[in-house]
Design an enzyme around this catalytic site. Structure first.
Site, PDB file in Angstrom:
ATOM      1  N   GLY A  46       0.833  -1.196   0.000  1.00  0.00           N
ATOM      2  CA  GLY A  46       0.000   0.000   0.000  1.00  0.00           C
ATOM      3  C   GLY A  46       0.868   1.245   0.000  1.00  0.00           C
ATOM      4  O   GLY A  46       2.083   1.168   0.245  1.00  0.00           O
ATOM      5  N   GLN A  51       2.776   9.959   1.952  1.00  0.00           N
ATOM      6  CA  GLN A  51       4.127   9.392   2.033  1.00  0.00           C
ATOM      7  C   GLN A  51       5.050   9.867   0.917  1.00  0.00           C
ATOM      8  O   GLN A  51       6.256   9.674   0.998  1.00  0.00           O
ATOM      9  CB  GLN A  51       4.055   7.859   2.015  1.00  0.00           C
ATOM     10  CG  GLN A  51       3.424   7.279   3.270  1.00  0.00           C
ATOM     11  CD  GLN A  51       3.323   5.773   3.200  1.00  0.00           C
ATOM     12  OE1 GLN A  51       2.395   5.232   2.613  1.00  0.00           O
ATOM     13  NE2 GLN A  51       4.292   5.086   3.771  1.00  0.00           N
ATOM     14  N   CYS A  91       6.143  -0.349   7.578  1.00  0.00           N
ATOM     15  CA  CYS A  91       5.801   0.929   6.951  1.00  0.00           C
ATOM     16  C   CYS A  91       6.971   1.369   6.075  1.00  0.00           C
ATOM     17  O   CYS A  91       8.119   1.366   6.538  1.00  0.00           O
ATOM     18  CB  CYS A  91       5.517   1.980   8.032  1.00  0.00           C
ATOM     19  SG  CYS A  91       5.037   3.580   7.340  1.00  0.00           S
ATOM     20  N   LEU A  92       6.665   1.742   4.835  1.00  0.00           N
ATOM     21  CA  LEU A  92       7.741   2.166   3.925  1.00  0.00           C
ATOM     22  C   LEU A  92       8.411   3.449   4.427  1.00  0.00           C
ATOM     23  O   LEU A  92       9.543   3.726   4.049  1.00  0.00           O
ATOM     24  CB  LEU A  92       7.180   2.382   2.516  1.00  0.00           C
ATOM     25  CG  LEU A  92       6.579   1.135   1.840  1.00  0.00           C
ATOM     26  CD1 LEU A  92       6.061   1.484   0.457  1.00  0.00           C
ATOM     27  CD2 LEU A  92       7.588  -0.001   1.770  1.00  0.00           C
ATOM     28  N   HIS A 133      -4.246   1.146   7.783  1.00  0.00           N
ATOM     29  CA  HIS A 133      -2.882   1.709   7.846  1.00  0.00           C
ATOM     30  C   HIS A 133      -2.771   2.924   6.911  1.00  0.00           C
ATOM     31  O   HIS A 133      -2.241   3.974   7.297  1.00  0.00           O
ATOM     32  CB  HIS A 133      -1.891   0.605   7.451  1.00  0.00           C
ATOM     33  CG  HIS A 133      -0.449   1.001   7.479  1.00  0.00           C
ATOM     34  ND1 HIS A 133       0.465   0.504   8.390  1.00  0.00           N
ATOM     35  CD2 HIS A 133       0.260   1.848   6.683  1.00  0.00           C
ATOM     36  CE1 HIS A 133       1.651   1.039   8.152  1.00  0.00           C
ATOM     37  NE2 HIS A 133       1.559   1.851   7.115  1.00  0.00           N
ATOM     38  N   GLU A 134      -3.278   2.782   5.691  1.00  0.00           N
ATOM     39  CA  GLU A 134      -3.143   3.874   4.701  1.00  0.00           C
ATOM     40  C   GLU A 134      -4.057   5.053   5.042  1.00  0.00           C
ATOM     41  O   GLU A 134      -3.659   6.210   4.860  1.00  0.00           O
ATOM     42  CB  GLU A 134      -3.455   3.368   3.284  1.00  0.00           C
ATOM     43  CG  GLU A 134      -2.609   2.191   2.809  1.00  0.00           C
ATOM     44  CD  GLU A 134      -1.118   2.384   2.979  1.00  0.00           C
ATOM     45  OE1 GLU A 134      -0.657   3.533   3.007  1.00  0.00           O
ATOM     46  OE2 GLU A 134      -0.411   1.376   3.114  1.00  0.00           O
ATOM     47  N   HIS A 137      -2.367   7.132   7.494  1.00  0.00           N
ATOM     48  CA  HIS A 137      -1.382   8.050   6.886  1.00  0.00           C
ATOM     49  C   HIS A 137      -2.070   9.321   6.395  1.00  0.00           C
ATOM     50  O   HIS A 137      -1.541  10.423   6.546  1.00  0.00           O
ATOM     51  CB  HIS A 137      -0.706   7.382   5.676  1.00  0.00           C
ATOM     52  CG  HIS A 137       0.490   6.536   6.010  1.00  0.00           C
ATOM     53  ND1 HIS A 137       1.576   7.016   6.694  1.00  0.00           N
ATOM     54  CD2 HIS A 137       0.779   5.241   5.709  1.00  0.00           C
ATOM     55  CE1 HIS A 137       2.483   6.053   6.828  1.00  0.00           C
ATOM     56  NE2 HIS A 137       2.030   4.959   6.235  1.00  0.00           N
TER      57      HIS A 137
END
Ligand code: K1U
Ligand code: ZN
Length: 173
Positions: A46, A51, A91-92, A133-134, A137
């Site tokens: 994702g 981000q 997480c990226l 999660h997204e 963000h």
């Protein structure tokens, strides 16, 4: 299409709240394409616009095993939650940190597609976790925020020390 740089914690732009999309135009489609390419290039399931430093309320994800089912969610909102599920997340924007996080087990999400058409997704399992999660963000929230303060502080210190070490060795060559 282009791979964009992913912002790394503790970049303050990760704390900005995304803004509702009102123009469903070619620029938005290009942003979504870049995000899908960036997600794949970084090995993610994702990615939220926040981000890559974009302010649009937009996320992409692909939780399919063969990684060939990209989905775009514009102006996503969780309208129903059910149950509890604890699973490991990464997480990226916080590389090499993984921890178990409690989330809702099932969610219903209202969103728009790239043409502005509304759609609703009923999600469970990894899809439900990834959507939560997204969407976090897009609210300027990170999975670290959902951990107990001692656990969060331990992971935060370990991550920042590892980053400093990487930067130190990169400078020395
Ligand atoms: O938003 C991001 O930082 C992307 C993140 C999303 C995510 C991971 C795990 C649980 C929920 C949400 C990632 O994709 S990190 C990479 C990752 O965990 C993974 C990659 C390939 C297969 C399975 C997991
Ligand atoms: Zn993340």
């Amino acid at each position: 299409m282009a791979v964009r740089p992913v912002l790394l914690y503790p970049d303050p732009r990760l704390r900005l709240k995304a803004e509702e999309v009102t123009r469903f135009d070619a620029g938005l489609a290009r942003l979504a394409e870049d995000m899908v390419e960036t997600m794949y290039a970084h090995g993610g399931i994702g990615l939220a616009a926040t981000q890559i430093g974009a302010r649009e309320r937009l996320l992409v994800l692909d939780v399919a095993e063969d990684r060939r089912e990209p989905h775009v969610f514009i102006n996503p909102v969780i309208v129903a939650r059910e149950g509890h599920l604890t699973s490991e997340e990464g997480c990226l924007s916080i590389p090499d940190v993984r921890e178990r996080v409690e989330r809702a087990a099932r969610v219903r999400v209202d969103a728009r597609d790239l043409h502005g058409q509304p759609h609703t997704v009923e999600a469970e399992g990894l899809l439900a976790v990834c959507l939560q999660h997204e969407i976090d963000h897009l609210e300027g929230r990170l999975f670290l925020d959902r951990l107990s303060p001692p656990k969060r502080e331990r992971l935060r210190r370990r991550y920042l020390a590892a980053r400093r070490e990487t930067e130190r060795t990169a400078v020395r060559g």
